[in-house]
Write a protein that holds these residues in place. Structure first.
Motif, short mmCIF file in Angstrom:
data_model
loop_
_atom_site.label_atom_id
_atom_site.label_comp_id
_atom_site.label_asym_id
_atom_site.label_seq_id
_atom_site.Cartn_x
_atom_site.Cartn_y
_atom_site.Cartn_z
N PHE A 131 -17.43 -1.29 -36.58
CA PHE A 131 -17.80 -2.62 -36.22
C PHE A 131 -17.00 -3.11 -35.09
O PHE A 131 -15.82 -2.81 -34.79
CB PHE A 131 -17.14 -3.37 -37.66
N ALA A 132 -17.68 -3.70 -34.42
CA ALA A 132 -17.22 -4.63 -33.25
C ALA A 132 -16.11 -5.69 -33.57
O ALA A 132 -15.00 -5.84 -32.93
CB ALA A 132 -18.13 -5.23 -32.31
N SER A 133 -16.25 -6.32 -34.87
CA SER A 133 -15.26 -7.42 -35.09
C SER A 133 -14.98 -7.56 -36.39
O SER A 133 -15.76 -6.97 -37.26
CB SER A 133 -16.01 -8.66 -34.59
N ASP A 134 -14.10 -8.18 -36.95
CA ASP A 134 -13.95 -8.56 -38.23
C ASP A 134 -14.82 -9.34 -39.07
O ASP A 134 -15.40 -8.88 -40.02
CB ASP A 134 -12.69 -9.43 -38.59
N SER A 191 -27.39 6.72 -52.39
CA SER A 191 -28.30 5.31 -51.90
C SER A 191 -27.37 4.50 -51.18
O SER A 191 -27.79 4.02 -50.07
CB SER A 191 -28.86 4.55 -53.55
N VAL A 192 -26.13 4.46 -51.43
CA VAL A 192 -25.35 3.56 -50.42
C VAL A 192 -25.03 4.24 -49.11
O VAL A 192 -25.25 3.52 -48.23
CB VAL A 192 -23.97 3.24 -51.10
N LYS A 193 -24.82 5.39 -49.17
CA LYS A 193 -24.85 6.31 -47.88
C LYS A 193 -26.08 5.91 -47.03
O LYS A 193 -25.73 5.53 -45.83
CB LYS A 193 -24.19 7.56 -48.28
N ALA A 194 -26.96 6.24 -47.66
CA ALA A 194 -28.42 6.14 -47.11
C ALA A 194 -28.69 4.77 -46.44
O ALA A 194 -29.08 4.68 -45.25
CB ALA A 194 -29.47 6.57 -47.67
N TYR A 195 -28.26 3.69 -47.11
CA TYR A 195 -28.34 2.45 -46.74
C TYR A 195 -27.62 2.10 -45.61
O TYR A 195 -27.96 1.58 -44.44
CB TYR A 195 -28.06 1.46 -47.79
N VAL A 196 -26.13 2.56 -45.59
CA VAL A 196 -25.29 2.57 -44.43
C VAL A 196 -25.77 3.04 -43.18
O VAL A 196 -25.63 2.49 -42.08
CB VAL A 196 -23.92 2.80 -44.73
N LEU A 197 -26.27 4.15 -43.48
CA LEU A 197 -26.53 4.96 -42.22
C LEU A 197 -27.75 4.42 -41.34
O LEU A 197 -27.92 4.55 -40.27
CB LEU A 197 -26.87 6.69 -42.59
N GLU A 198 -28.76 3.82 -42.44
CA GLU A 198 -29.91 3.45 -41.83
C GLU A 198 -29.57 2.04 -41.14
O GLU A 198 -30.15 1.72 -39.77
CB GLU A 198 -30.90 3.00 -42.80
N HIS A 199 -28.36 1.21 -41.64
CA HIS A 199 -28.13 0.08 -41.08
C HIS A 199 -27.29 0.44 -39.55
O HIS A 199 -27.71 -0.12 -38.74
CB HIS A 199 -26.92 -0.69 -41.91
N THR A 200 -26.64 1.55 -39.44
CA THR A 200 -25.97 1.70 -38.10
C THR A 200 -26.99 2.13 -37.44
O THR A 200 -26.66 2.14 -35.94
CB THR A 200 -24.76 2.72 -38.46
N ALA A 201 -28.07 2.95 -37.58
CA ALA A 201 -28.93 3.62 -36.62
C ALA A 201 -29.71 2.34 -36.21
O ALA A 201 -30.24 2.47 -35.01
CB ALA A 201 -29.93 4.46 -37.53
N LYS A 202 -30.05 1.31 -36.90
CA LYS A 202 -30.66 0.18 -36.26
C LYS A 202 -29.70 -0.71 -35.27
O LYS A 202 -30.52 -1.54 -34.56
CB LYS A 202 -31.09 -0.94 -37.50
N ARG A 203 -28.43 -0.70 -35.17
CA ARG A 203 -27.81 -1.30 -34.23
C ARG A 203 -27.93 -0.98 -33.05
O ARG A 203 -28.03 0.16 -32.64
CB ARG A 203 -26.34 -1.48 -34.67
#
Length: 82
Positions: free
Chosen positions: A39-42, A70-82
């Motif tokens: 994450f870039a910031s708090d 499910s949580v891991k997939a959600y997080v990885l999908e989120h980070t791939a979109k950034r």
């Protein structure tokens, strides 16, 4: 900064739920047994933790592996979109 994400998986009448999401700063990310994200910031970190709580508050799982995946997939999908 890189954070290791964690959460509680709690039993309930309709199945397991994921809650109490947290992010712990780390210099040694462990993506094998957990989920690490940068994450870039708090503010960005806090907003994402709120997003996780909101997304998973109504979801129920039949076992801990399904909940974790499910949580891991959600997080990885989120980070791939950034």
């Amino acid at each position: 900064m890189i954070y290791q994400l964690g959460w509680a998986t709690l039993p309930g009448l309709r199945g397991l739920s994921c809650t109490e999401f947290r992010a712990t700063p780390t210099t040694s990310p462990d993506n094998e047994r957990g989920v690490a994200v940068e994450f870039a910031s708090d503010d960005e970190r806090d907003a994402f933790l709120r997003q996780l709580e909101e997304h998973f508050k109504a979801r129920r799982f039949t076992n801990t592996a399904d909940a974790f995946d499910s949580v891991k997939a959600y997080v990885l999908e989120h980070t791939a979109k950034r």
